[in-house]
Design a protein around this motif. Structure first.
Motif, PDB file in Angstrom:
ATOM      1  N   THR A  20       0.835  -1.216   0.000  1.00 36.08           N
ATOM      2  CA  THR A  20       0.000   0.000   0.000  1.00 36.08           C
ATOM      3  C   THR A  20       0.869   1.267   0.000  1.00 36.08           C
ATOM      4  O   THR A  20       2.090   1.189   0.204  1.00 36.08           O
ATOM      5  CB  THR A  20      -0.889   0.055   1.257  1.00 36.08           C
ATOM      6  OG1 THR A  20      -0.027   0.231   2.398  1.00 36.08           O
ATOM      7  CG2 THR A  20      -1.716  -1.209   1.438  1.00 36.08           C
ATOM      8  N   ASN A  21       0.222   2.409  -0.136  1.00 31.77           N
ATOM      9  CA  ASN A  21       0.967   3.671  -0.040  1.00 31.77           C
ATOM     10  C   ASN A  21       1.482   3.880   1.384  1.00 31.77           C
ATOM     11  O   ASN A  21       2.449   4.614   1.593  1.00 31.77           O
ATOM     12  CB  ASN A  21       0.084   4.846  -0.476  1.00 31.77           C
ATOM     13  CG  ASN A  21      -0.034   4.926  -1.986  1.00 31.77           C
ATOM     14  OD1 ASN A  21       0.764   4.312  -2.707  1.00 31.77           O
ATOM     15  ND2 ASN A  21      -1.014   5.656  -2.473  1.00 31.77           N
ATOM     16  N   ASP A  25       5.314   4.697   2.161  1.00 34.51           N
ATOM     17  CA  ASP A  25       5.710   5.795   3.050  1.00 34.51           C
ATOM     18  C   ASP A  25       6.768   5.304   4.063  1.00 34.51           C
ATOM     19  O   ASP A  25       7.760   5.999   4.313  1.00 34.51           O
ATOM     20  CB  ASP A  25       4.443   6.295   3.773  1.00 34.51           C
ATOM     21  CG  ASP A  25       4.727   7.331   4.821  1.00 34.51           C
ATOM     22  OD1 ASP A  25       5.343   8.355   4.487  1.00 34.51           O
ATOM     23  OD2 ASP A  25       4.342   7.127   5.994  1.00 34.51           O
ATOM     24  N   ALA A 128      -1.550  10.597   6.770  1.00 30.54           N
ATOM     25  CA  ALA A 128      -2.351  10.326   5.569  1.00 30.54           C
ATOM     26  C   ALA A 128      -2.637   8.836   5.431  1.00 30.54           C
ATOM     27  O   ALA A 128      -3.586   8.441   4.759  1.00 30.54           O
ATOM     28  CB  ALA A 128      -1.609  10.832   4.340  1.00 30.54           C
ATOM     29  N   HIS A 129      -1.812   8.004   6.058  1.00 27.66           N
ATOM     30  CA  HIS A 129      -1.965   6.553   5.900  1.00 27.66           C
ATOM     31  C   HIS A 129      -2.352   5.855   7.190  1.00 27.66           C
ATOM     32  O   HIS A 129      -2.279   4.640   7.294  1.00 27.66           O
ATOM     33  CB  HIS A 129      -0.667   5.954   5.356  1.00 27.66           C
ATOM     34  CG  HIS A 129      -0.222   6.585   4.089  1.00 27.66           C
ATOM     35  ND1 HIS A 129      -0.984   6.524   2.939  1.00 27.66           N
ATOM     36  CD2 HIS A 129       0.857   7.328   3.791  1.00 27.66           C
ATOM     37  CE1 HIS A 129      -0.364   7.203   1.999  1.00 27.66           C
ATOM     38  NE2 HIS A 129       0.739   7.704   2.489  1.00 27.66           N
ATOM     39  N   THR A 132      -4.950   3.270   6.567  1.00 21.88           N
ATOM     40  CA  THR A 132      -4.814   2.362   5.423  1.00 21.88           C
ATOM     41  C   THR A 132      -4.305   1.013   5.911  1.00 21.88           C
ATOM     42  O   THR A 132      -3.319   0.951   6.630  1.00 21.88           O
ATOM     43  CB  THR A 132      -3.789   2.932   4.413  1.00 21.88           C
ATOM     44  OG1 THR A 132      -4.181   4.242   4.069  1.00 21.88           O
ATOM     45  CG2 THR A 132      -3.729   2.074   3.161  1.00 21.88           C
ATOM     46  N   ASP A 146     -13.653   2.804  -4.218  1.00 22.31           N
ATOM     47  CA  ASP A 146     -12.499   3.416  -4.871  1.00 22.31           C
ATOM     48  C   ASP A 146     -11.297   3.433  -3.920  1.00 22.31           C
ATOM     49  O   ASP A 146     -11.368   4.013  -2.837  1.00 22.31           O
ATOM     50  CB  ASP A 146     -12.870   4.857  -5.288  1.00 22.31           C
ATOM     51  CG  ASP A 146     -11.779   5.515  -6.102  1.00 22.31           C
ATOM     52  OD1 ASP A 146     -10.791   4.842  -6.439  1.00 22.31           O
ATOM     53  OD2 ASP A 146     -11.929   6.726  -6.389  1.00 22.31           O
ATOM     54  N   THR A 148      -8.233   4.499  -4.972  1.00 27.00           N
ATOM     55  CA  THR A 148      -7.223   5.406  -5.540  1.00 27.00           C
ATOM     56  C   THR A 148      -6.596   6.202  -4.396  1.00 27.00           C
ATOM     57  O   THR A 148      -7.293   6.674  -3.500  1.00 27.00           O
ATOM     58  CB  THR A 148      -7.891   6.405  -6.516  1.00 27.00           C
ATOM     59  OG1 THR A 148      -8.688   5.659  -7.434  1.00 27.00           O
ATOM     60  CG2 THR A 148      -6.871   7.226  -7.267  1.00 27.00           C
ATOM     61  N   GLY A 149      -5.287   6.361  -4.451  1.00 28.43           N
ATOM     62  CA  GLY A 149      -4.594   7.142  -3.421  1.00 28.43           C
ATOM     63  C   GLY A 149      -4.166   6.305  -2.225  1.00 28.43           C
ATOM     64  O   GLY A 149      -3.319   6.720  -1.436  1.00 28.43           O
ATOM     65  N   LEU A 150      -4.745   5.120  -2.097  1.00 26.24           N
ATOM     66  CA  LEU A 150      -4.389   4.266  -0.954  1.00 26.24           C
ATOM     67  C   LEU A 150      -3.297   3.266  -1.324  1.00 26.24           C
ATOM     68  O   LEU A 150      -2.562   2.790  -0.458  1.00 26.24           O
ATOM     69  CB  LEU A 150      -5.619   3.499  -0.437  1.00 26.24           C
ATOM     70  CG  LEU A 150      -6.816   4.344   0.009  1.00 26.24           C
ATOM     71  CD1 LEU A 150      -7.960   3.449   0.474  1.00 26.24           C
ATOM     72  CD2 LEU A 150      -6.398   5.281   1.144  1.00 26.24           C
ATOM     73  N   ALA A 153      -0.510   3.039  -8.227  1.00 30.68           N
ATOM     74  CA  ALA A 153      -1.363   2.814  -9.405  1.00 30.68           C
ATOM     75  C   ALA A 153      -1.197   1.401  -9.969  1.00 30.68           C
ATOM     76  O   ALA A 153      -2.173   0.752 -10.348  1.00 30.68           O
ATOM     77  CB  ALA A 153      -1.042   3.862 -10.463  1.00 30.68           C
ATOM     78  N   ARG A 156      -3.030  -1.056  -7.958  1.00 34.43           N
ATOM     79  CA  ARG A 156      -4.478  -0.949  -8.165  1.00 34.43           C
ATOM     80  C   ARG A 156      -4.900  -1.704  -9.432  1.00 34.43           C
ATOM     81  O   ARG A 156      -5.891  -2.429  -9.431  1.00 34.43           O
ATOM     82  CB  ARG A 156      -4.906   0.522  -8.263  1.00 34.43           C
ATOM     83  CG  ARG A 156      -6.421   0.696  -8.118  1.00 34.43           C
ATOM     84  CD  ARG A 156      -6.776   2.121  -7.827  1.00 34.43           C
ATOM     85  NE  ARG A 156      -6.496   2.974  -8.974  1.00 34.43           N
ATOM     86  CZ  ARG A 156      -7.357   3.244  -9.947  1.00 34.43           C
ATOM     87  NH1 ARG A 156      -8.567   2.731  -9.909  1.00 34.43           N
ATOM     88  NH2 ARG A 156      -7.026   4.020 -10.941  1.00 34.43           N
TER      89      ARG A 156
END
Ligand code: PNS
Length: 169
Positions: A20-21, A25, A128-129, A132, A146, A148-150, A153, A156
């Motif tokens: 994940t993002n 991170d 931000a995470h 998540t 959705d 997106t952003g988590l 790309a 996903r």
């Protein structure tokens, strides 16, 4: 602590099903402290119920990180044995909410019991995470939400494809 080549190397272990993002991170923050980070996908050949194969997870990590200072690998067996084999000295784990603490504390203490010289370093995830998790990302995506952003790309795209394959079966 450094290895004989004078490098600080950390293993960032996890299931990464998928990456994940939030994981990304932690990798980026780890690179501020360590020369090299080995993102290590843990799998258990006998009872791995993961959505993605270890090889797919390694590919997703490589696509998302893209720097020679990050290596992605898969391992089974004890984490501390893998850390030793790979020439690292530290384990990196990300911490989100307080809820992570007890589980992480237990693992860090067990790993210290097994190999006192291997240090576990905790890195706070970006706010931000904080919420998540790979589990929730899979759940939301499988229900058509959705994500997106988590997740990166590329992850996903693979996740959407994998969930389609799964429902077609
Ligand atoms: O992302 P996860 O699922 O929370 O990661 C857990 C992981 C892979 C770090 C942990 O299960 C692990 O280290 N597995 C390898 C086997 C092992 O060494 N177990 C004892 C750890 S105390």
């Amino acid at each position: 602590m450094k290895n004989p080549r004078g490098e600080r190397v950390a293993v960032f272990p996890g299931s990464f099903d998928p990456f994940t993002n939030g994981h990304l991170d932690i990798v980026e923050r780890s690179l501020e402290i360590f020369d090299r980070v080995i993102v290590a996908v843990a799998f258990n050949a006998a009872k791995d119920s993961a959505l993605f194969s270890p090889q797919e997870r390694v590919e997703m990590i490589l696509e998302a990180t893209r720097t020679p200072r990050v290596v992605a690998d898969a391992f089974s067996g004890l984490l501390v044995d893998y850390v030793e084999r790979s020439g690292a000295q530290s384990i990196v784990r990300g911490l989100r909410a307080v809820a992570d603490f007890e589980y992480e504390f237990q693992m860090a203490m067990m790993n210290r019991h097994l190999r006192p010289r291997i240090e576990t370093i905790f890195i706070m995830a970006s706010e931000a995470h904080f919420y998540t998790s790979a589990r929730l990302v899979k759940e939301v995506a499988s229900l058509g939400g959705d994500v997106t952003g988590l997740i990166p790309a590329g992850v996903r795209r693979r996740l959407v494809r994998k969930l389609k394959e799964k429902t077609a079966r």
